[in-house]
Design an enzyme around this catalytic site. Structure first.
Site, PDB file in Angstrom:
ATOM      1  N   GLY A   1       0.807  -1.211   0.000  1.00  0.00           N
ATOM      2  CA  GLY A   1       0.000   0.000   0.000  1.00  0.00           C
ATOM      3  C   GLY A   1       0.840   1.261   0.000  1.00  0.00           C
ATOM      4  O   GLY A   1       0.588   2.202  -0.758  1.00  0.00           O
TER       5      GLY A   1
ATOM      6  N   PHE B   1      19.141 -17.932   0.986  1.00  0.00           N
ATOM      7  CA  PHE B   1      17.764 -18.194   1.374  1.00  0.00           C
ATOM      8  C   PHE B   1      17.257 -19.437   0.655  1.00  0.00           C
ATOM      9  O   PHE B   1      17.846 -19.882  -0.331  1.00  0.00           O
ATOM     10  CB  PHE B   1      16.887 -16.979   1.026  1.00  0.00           C
ATOM     11  CG  PHE B   1      16.152 -16.420   2.218  1.00  0.00           C
ATOM     12  CD1 PHE B   1      16.849 -15.885   3.279  1.00  0.00           C
ATOM     13  CD2 PHE B   1      14.763 -16.445   2.279  1.00  0.00           C
ATOM     14  CE1 PHE B   1      16.173 -15.371   4.381  1.00  0.00           C
ATOM     15  CE2 PHE B   1      14.080 -15.934   3.378  1.00  0.00           C
ATOM     16  CZ  PHE B   1      14.781 -15.400   4.431  1.00  0.00           C
TER      17      PHE B   1
ATOM     18  N   GLN C   1       0.697 -21.446   2.416  1.00  0.00           N
ATOM     19  CA  GLN C   1       2.054 -21.848   2.778  1.00  0.00           C
ATOM     20  C   GLN C   1       2.176 -22.126   4.269  1.00  0.00           C
ATOM     21  O   GLN C   1       1.806 -21.278   5.095  1.00  0.00           O
ATOM     22  CB  GLN C   1       3.046 -20.742   2.401  1.00  0.00           C
ATOM     23  CG  GLN C   1       4.482 -21.097   2.762  1.00  0.00           C
ATOM     24  CD  GLN C   1       5.476 -20.207   2.062  1.00  0.00           C
ATOM     25  OE1 GLN C   1       5.698 -19.068   2.461  1.00  0.00           O
ATOM     26  NE2 GLN C   1       6.061 -20.715   0.998  1.00  0.00           N
TER      27      GLN C   1
ATOM     28  N   HIS D   1       4.956 -22.470   6.947  1.00  0.00           N
ATOM     29  CA  HIS D   1       6.377 -22.141   7.119  1.00  0.00           C
ATOM     30  C   HIS D   1       7.030 -23.227   7.961  1.00  0.00           C
ATOM     31  O   HIS D   1       6.460 -23.654   8.963  1.00  0.00           O
ATOM     32  CB  HIS D   1       6.504 -20.780   7.803  1.00  0.00           C
ATOM     33  CG  HIS D   1       7.887 -20.201   7.766  1.00  0.00           C
ATOM     34  ND1 HIS D   1       8.926 -20.725   8.501  1.00  0.00           N
ATOM     35  CD2 HIS D   1       8.408 -19.163   7.067  1.00  0.00           C
ATOM     36  CE1 HIS D   1      10.028 -20.020   8.261  1.00  0.00           C
ATOM     37  NE2 HIS D   1       9.736 -19.071   7.385  1.00  0.00           N
TER      38      HIS D   1
ATOM     39  N   LEU E   1       6.913 -16.883  14.388  1.00  0.00           N
ATOM     40  CA  LEU E   1       7.829 -17.222  13.297  1.00  0.00           C
ATOM     41  C   LEU E   1       9.292 -17.157  13.719  1.00  0.00           C
ATOM     42  O   LEU E   1       9.731 -16.215  14.370  1.00  0.00           O
ATOM     43  CB  LEU E   1       7.594 -16.226  12.157  1.00  0.00           C
ATOM     44  CG  LEU E   1       8.523 -16.334  10.936  1.00  0.00           C
ATOM     45  CD1 LEU E   1       8.220 -17.590  10.150  1.00  0.00           C
ATOM     46  CD2 LEU E   1       8.369 -15.111  10.048  1.00  0.00           C
TER      47      LEU E   1
ATOM     48  N   GLU F   1      13.420 -17.791   8.188  1.00  0.00           N
ATOM     49  CA  GLU F   1      14.193 -18.679   7.327  1.00  0.00           C
ATOM     50  C   GLU F   1      15.651 -18.239   7.280  1.00  0.00           C
ATOM     51  O   GLU F   1      16.547 -19.022   6.961  1.00  0.00           O
ATOM     52  CB  GLU F   1      13.592 -18.653   5.915  1.00  0.00           C
ATOM     53  CG  GLU F   1      14.243 -19.583   4.929  1.00  0.00           C
ATOM     54  CD  GLU F   1      13.400 -19.750   3.675  1.00  0.00           C
ATOM     55  OE1 GLU F   1      12.210 -20.077   3.808  1.00  0.00           O
ATOM     56  OE2 GLU F   1      13.922 -19.548   2.573  1.00  0.00           O
TER      57      GLU F   1
ATOM     58  N   ARG G   1      10.013 -24.064   0.825  1.00  0.00           N
ATOM     59  CA  ARG G   1       9.305 -24.209   2.098  1.00  0.00           C
ATOM     60  C   ARG G   1       8.329 -25.379   2.112  1.00  0.00           C
ATOM     61  O   ARG G   1       8.193 -26.067   3.121  1.00  0.00           O
ATOM     62  CB  ARG G   1       8.565 -22.912   2.423  1.00  0.00           C
ATOM     63  CG  ARG G   1       9.511 -21.818   2.826  1.00  0.00           C
ATOM     64  CD  ARG G   1       8.795 -20.516   3.085  1.00  0.00           C
ATOM     65  NE  ARG G   1       9.767 -19.516   3.556  1.00  0.00           N
ATOM     66  CZ  ARG G   1       9.470 -18.244   3.733  1.00  0.00           C
ATOM     67  NH1 ARG G   1       8.256 -17.798   3.479  1.00  0.00           N
ATOM     68  NH2 ARG G   1      10.395 -17.396   4.162  1.00  0.00           N
TER      69      ARG G   1
ATOM     70  N   HIS H   1       1.389 -19.638   7.337  1.00  0.00           N
ATOM     71  CA  HIS H   1       2.239 -18.458   7.216  1.00  0.00           C
ATOM     72  C   HIS H   1       1.817 -17.470   6.135  1.00  0.00           C
ATOM     73  O   HIS H   1       1.922 -16.265   6.302  1.00  0.00           O
ATOM     74  CB  HIS H   1       3.666 -18.930   6.937  1.00  0.00           C
ATOM     75  CG  HIS H   1       4.679 -17.832   6.827  1.00  0.00           C
ATOM     76  ND1 HIS H   1       4.893 -16.921   7.836  1.00  0.00           N
ATOM     77  CD2 HIS H   1       5.542 -17.493   5.841  1.00  0.00           C
ATOM     78  CE1 HIS H   1       5.842 -16.071   7.472  1.00  0.00           C
ATOM     79  NE2 HIS H   1       6.247 -16.384   6.267  1.00  0.00           N
TER      80      HIS H   1
ATOM     81  N   ARG I   1       5.525 -20.034  -2.397  1.00  0.00           N
ATOM     82  CA  ARG I   1       6.326 -18.819  -2.470  1.00  0.00           C
ATOM     83  C   ARG I   1       7.724 -19.072  -1.912  1.00  0.00           C
ATOM     84  O   ARG I   1       7.865 -19.715  -0.876  1.00  0.00           O
ATOM     85  CB  ARG I   1       5.659 -17.702  -1.656  1.00  0.00           C
ATOM     86  CG  ARG I   1       6.482 -16.439  -1.583  1.00  0.00           C
ATOM     87  CD  ARG I   1       5.746 -15.332  -0.875  1.00  0.00           C
ATOM     88  NE  ARG I   1       5.550 -15.536   0.550  1.00  0.00           N
ATOM     89  CZ  ARG I   1       6.512 -15.403   1.476  1.00  0.00           C
ATOM     90  NH1 ARG I   1       7.738 -15.094   1.114  1.00  0.00           N
ATOM     91  NH2 ARG I   1       6.239 -15.580   2.750  1.00  0.00           N
TER      92      ARG I   1
END
Lengths: 382, 562
Positions: B15, B113, B229, B231, B241, B244, B275, B340, B375
């Site tokens: 946004g 990652f 997803q 996680h 969380l 990662e 993931r 997630h 993702r």
């Protein structure tokens, strides 16, 4: 499940009635947060309890409150811990201070916190056009200002700022920490202007009284007061900005006074703060300070003897040695959470294994930590 | 009545980026959010943002990794755009003041990652999302004359005209309970995901699928809704969380027998497989009895040098200490897969435009689709920024070609009446929190890492029953100032609409792809299911299902191994 009693400060603006206390008993594991407790009370007993909250993990900064009189995030305090600290076993939850209450635990942050934030021109002002690629800046400078970027704008420091209680116009800990984020950013081109502005403002960096409340309050280790002191050191020490409000000279006088005597010598401090006994401003300023002096005398903060007769701390030489050590350094050491304070402990087994098979330490990430050659330590808080 | 060229709903990264882009094009802009912008859930994206900025890297490599990560359900034209524009976007952020990590030369440094063939994740310690969000908000404050901010306003519905164009939104000022029409030539939804449909979840309490449901209710199709997803590393009790980035920095996963089990499931990438693969591996270990008694496996961060952990993973050091009582620099921490992210959302084109004229969507609320079935980590921040920017620009351009629509004021009265009706409900029904908890726990049980026909069918029945019950759920708060109770009732309605489409999508897709694993259809089936599932209301109240093709440019589907 253990039971906990939350004593919540309620305020319903529509009724026109005064705020009141209401108790709620919840049953949750002791390691769940005070926020979990409040949400259980809301879910089970009264959906009208007002509290801002979102992440539950101390990253969004929504749920700033006072718990047992101390500011912090409701999601960041265990029920067990809070109950232990509660006077009569009831965990007291009330809205933060220094900001108007809108409803229950919700305060008007726009009216205070965000207004002050906007005061420090909180955006980067680089000189000229940006480069084609990234700005090339020292690695440690980015890590350094990441400490203030870690601020989640929860307002806990603002809530309990003593200076702001006395001077509501004080720019305050959160906004001044934000100011350091730009002053410490080598990409910003307005360092001097920012510092001059914040020094000249009578509600600026010299309005902080060094009480440490904001450091205690901050759930993210931003240490706002340390950032304010850094602003002062850069402003006075590096840029020699002499503000009209004597903040800079007062600080200088204070340091000189301690270096010389090891203990405060009030008779010198005041005139030195105004530029010395023979400075044309000294007499009127001294006369202006008389009421303060008299009050201090009456309340026993100083005695005539202590104030007027020269005295030195026993072992003043050791104090002098500290000054010498600090003066001899080429660079100031600054305390930063992301860089220092937690050094490698070579005796611990897992440290040595920075070995090659660790395939994930890819690219440029194998940082060796501290940017300066020697371990940083607490800087001289002058 | 406020009227703007571009009205943006949601003030997270998508946004705020859209607002800056639209204002940059000269449009009049309003940005509205039910929370203060810096409270947005973009904060939680800890690890970083992907971009092939390094001269040794290429956008094609990034795009291929993303296509493969998506299990070939991502639209390749959109993925190409995202990966091509990524380097410039990271530089733009850097120029705005993001304090990205540097290497010893003072240049932008990267970390590794999951699912990526190169270390291309740019980061700020493990507070990347927060750092980005706060720097964009700095820019929002800077451009306060061009961008009107409506902070703590809650959108109750989108407005449409008789021709089906979106003409703005109705919103309630949370501070005083007043309702206002926001007239807009274009409306951009940027209000994030719907993780609260699951319990536990890594998502914040505000992630209640508002935008997805609002668009759905005015007829916009939702796409890939079944793709949720999980996680791989979340705390067992509360779903918090663990980034990662921990595995990116070198942490390992072990089962209760001390085996580094990822060797079995992804011999090459190990813990840095994508993931869906890692979460399934963990869940398999747990289901087959090799987990810990609390239904978890262990993440061992002590493999990472302590100093490095304290500098680069500071936030999860705190999380371990505060929310699990574990010093992650000294001992492993117990984790499990947790809800997630939703890859699906409001269907858009590569400029963020939905099939409803005047309505755009960007970020997690949208489905472009760049994430397809799964993702990659550090692609969500990128998605929000690239498509936030593109929709802002596109909406600003479109605004130049049209007149300001006229909204009907009668809608304000209708809306006020319907909110009053919620407030006046007789007590006696189930509590909102009870319905919400039942929904979340049920979804986490039946619509999670492993799914099957029986469970999903049951799930759909339960969601529909809960929808019924929700219409009678009473609220306690009768006030106007910060009546969070009534907002909770509206959010529950949003969540149930979204949950229904998630379950429908999962039932419909009779194969296993990306995050959707069907025990009864354990294989990927490109013949029949290499296509998007769209769910829309098409005028009525009943959802209907249709399909749309996946856009292929240069990568043919292959078997996916890590």
């Amino acid at each position: 499940m253990p039971e906990y009693t939350l004593k919540i400060r309620r305020y319903t603006p529509e009724t026109g009635e005064a705020a009141y206390w209401e108790d709620f008993t919840v049953d949750l594991d002791g390691h769940r947060s005070v926020l979990d407790g409040i949400l259980q009370a809301k879910d089970r007993f009264d959906g009208s309890i007002g509290i801002r909250c979102s992440c539950r993990a101390a990253i969004c900064g929504s749920c700033g409150v006072r718990i047992n009189g101390r500011p912090g995030l409701a999601c960041h305090m265990h029920l067990e811990e809070a109950a232990k600290r509660a006077g009569d076993g009831k965990i007291i939850v009330e809205p933060m201070g220094n900001m108007p209450v809108l409803k229950d635990l919700i305060v008007d942050m726009d009216a205070v916190h965000w207004k002050k934030m906007r005061r420090v021109t909180p955006w980067l002002l680089p000189d000229g056009e940006p480069p084609e690629r990234e700005y090339v800046v020292p690695k440690e400078s980015m890590v350094d200002i990441t400490q203030t970027m870690a601020c989640i704008q929860c307002g806990a420091c603002v809530s309990d700022c003593l200076s702001m209680e006395v001077d509501p116009e004080f720019i305050g800990p959160a906004a001044l920490a934000k100011a350091y984020r730009f002053v410490g950013d080598p990409r910003d081109g307005q360092q001097f202007e920012r510092l001059k502005d914040l020094s000249e403002d009578p509600h600026g960096i010299y309005d902080c009284t060094h009480c440490f409340n904001c450091i205690e309050a901050c759930p993210k280790g931003v240490a706002p007061m340390s950032q304010i002191m850094r602003l002062r050191r850069i402003s006075g020490g590096d840029h020699h900005i002499e503000d009209r409000n004597n903040g800079y000279r007062h600080e200088k006088a204070f340091v000189k006074n301690i270096e010389k005597n090891g203990i405060l010598m009030e008779a010198d401090l005041l005139p030195d703060s105004y530029g010395g006994k023979f400075h044309p401003r000294a007499v009127p300023e001294l006369v202006g300070s008389l009421p303060v002096v008299l009050t201090a005398l009456r309340r026993g903060k100083v005695t005539l003897k202590k104030a007027l007769i020269p005295h030195k701390l026993e072992g003043q030489k050791s104090v002098k040695k500290i000054f010498d050590t600090v003066h001899d350094r080429d660079e100031r050491y600054e305390l930063n959470l992301y860089i220092s304070g937690t050094d490698e402990e070579p005796e611990h087994g897992s440290e040595r294994t920075d070995s090659g098979e660790d395939g994930a330490a890819a690219g440029t990430t194998t940082a060796q930590g501290s940017p300066s050659s020697s371990p940083p330590e607490r800087s001289p808080n002058s | 009545m406020p009227a703007h060229d571009v009205l943006i709903i949601g003030a997270g990264l998508a946004g705020q980026r859209a607002a800056l882009a639209a204002a940059g094009e000269g449009a009049t802009v309003a940005i509205m959010s039910k929370v203060h912008p810096v409270r947005s859930h973009s904060n939680a994206a800890a690890g970083g943002i992907n971009a092939a900025l390094n001269p040794d890297d290429s956008w094609e490599s990034h795009a291929y990794d993303t296509v493969k990560g998506s299990d070939y359900l991502g639209d390749q034209d959109a993925i190409e755009i995202m990966c091509r524009e990524a380097p410039d976007e990271v530089l733009q952020l850097e120029h705005w003041g993001v304090t990205f990590h540097r290497n010893d030369e003072g240049l932008l440094g990267t970390r590794a990652f999951g699912g990526a063939s190169a270390a291309r994740t740019y980061y700020v310690a493990d507070i990347t999302g927060q750092a980005l969000l706060h720097v964009l908000y700095e820019q929002l404050m800077k451009f306060h004359e061009q961008i009107d901010r409506y902070e703590e306003w809650f959108v109750t519905s989108l407005l449409t005209d008789d021709a089906g164009n979106c003409t703005g939104a109705l919103a309630r000022n949370i501070r005083d309970g007043s309702i206002e029409v926001f007239n807009a030539k274009n409306t951009i939804l940027a209000s994030g995901g719907a993780g609260q449909c699951f319990k536990p979840t890594t998502n914040a309490l505000i992630c209640t699928g508002d935008g997805i449901a609002q668009a759905y209710r005015i007829g916009a199709p939702l796409m890939d809704m079944e793709m949720i997803q999980y996680h791989p590393t979340t705390l067992a009790g509360n779903g918090i969380l663990i980034t990662e980035g921990a595995r990116g920095e070198g942490a390992h996963l072990y089962n209760a027998k001390g085996e580094r089990f990822m060797e079995k499931y992804a011999p090459n990438k190990l813990e840095l497989a994508s993931r869906d693969v890692v979460s399934r591996a963990e869940q398999t270990e747990i289901n087959e009895g090799r987990g810990f008694p609390d239904g978890t496996v262990a993440l061992d961060i002590t493999k990472v040098p302590r100093k490095r952990t304290l500098e680069a993973l500071r936030e999860i050091v705190n999380i371990g200490r505060d929310f699990a009582g574990v010093d992650i620099t000294r001992e492993p921490i117990h984790i499990k897969p947790g809800c997630h992210y939703i890859m699906g959302g409001v269907k858009t084109d590569v400029d963020g435009a939905t099939p409803i004229p005047g309505l755009y969507a960007a970020g997690e609320v949208a489905c472009v689709s760049v994430h397809g079935g799964n993702r990659l980590g550090a692609n969500s921040l990128l998605d929000t920024l690239i498509f936030g920017k593109r929709s802002g620009v596109h909406a600003a351009h479109r605004a130049r070609t049209m007149a300001m629509p006229n909204a009907s004021h009668s809608r304000v009265d209708d809306e006020r009446a319907s909110i009053d009706a919620i407030i006046r409900r007789e007590s006696g029904g189930r509590r909102i929190s009870e319905i919400k908890d039942e929904l979340g726990e049920m979804m986490n049980d039946k619509v999670a890492v492993f799914r099957d026909q029986a469970g999903l069918t049951e799930a759909l029945d339960i969601v529909r029953r809960l929808k019924e019950e929700a219409t009678g759920a009473a609220v306690d708060d009768r006030g106007t100032v910060f009546n969070q109770d009534v907002l909770g009732a509206i959010e529950l309605g949003y969540m149930l609409d979204v949950a229904e489409t998630i379950v429908m999508g999962a039932l419909e897709r009779k194969e296993s792809r990306g995050a959707q694993f069907r025990l009864d259809f354990p294989k990927r089936n490109d013949e029949e299911w290499l296509k998007h599932i769209n769910i829309a209301r098409n005028g009525g109240d009943e959802p209907s299902i249709s399909y749309s093709p996946v856009t292929m440019t240069q990568w043919e589907p292959q078997e996916r191994t890590y």
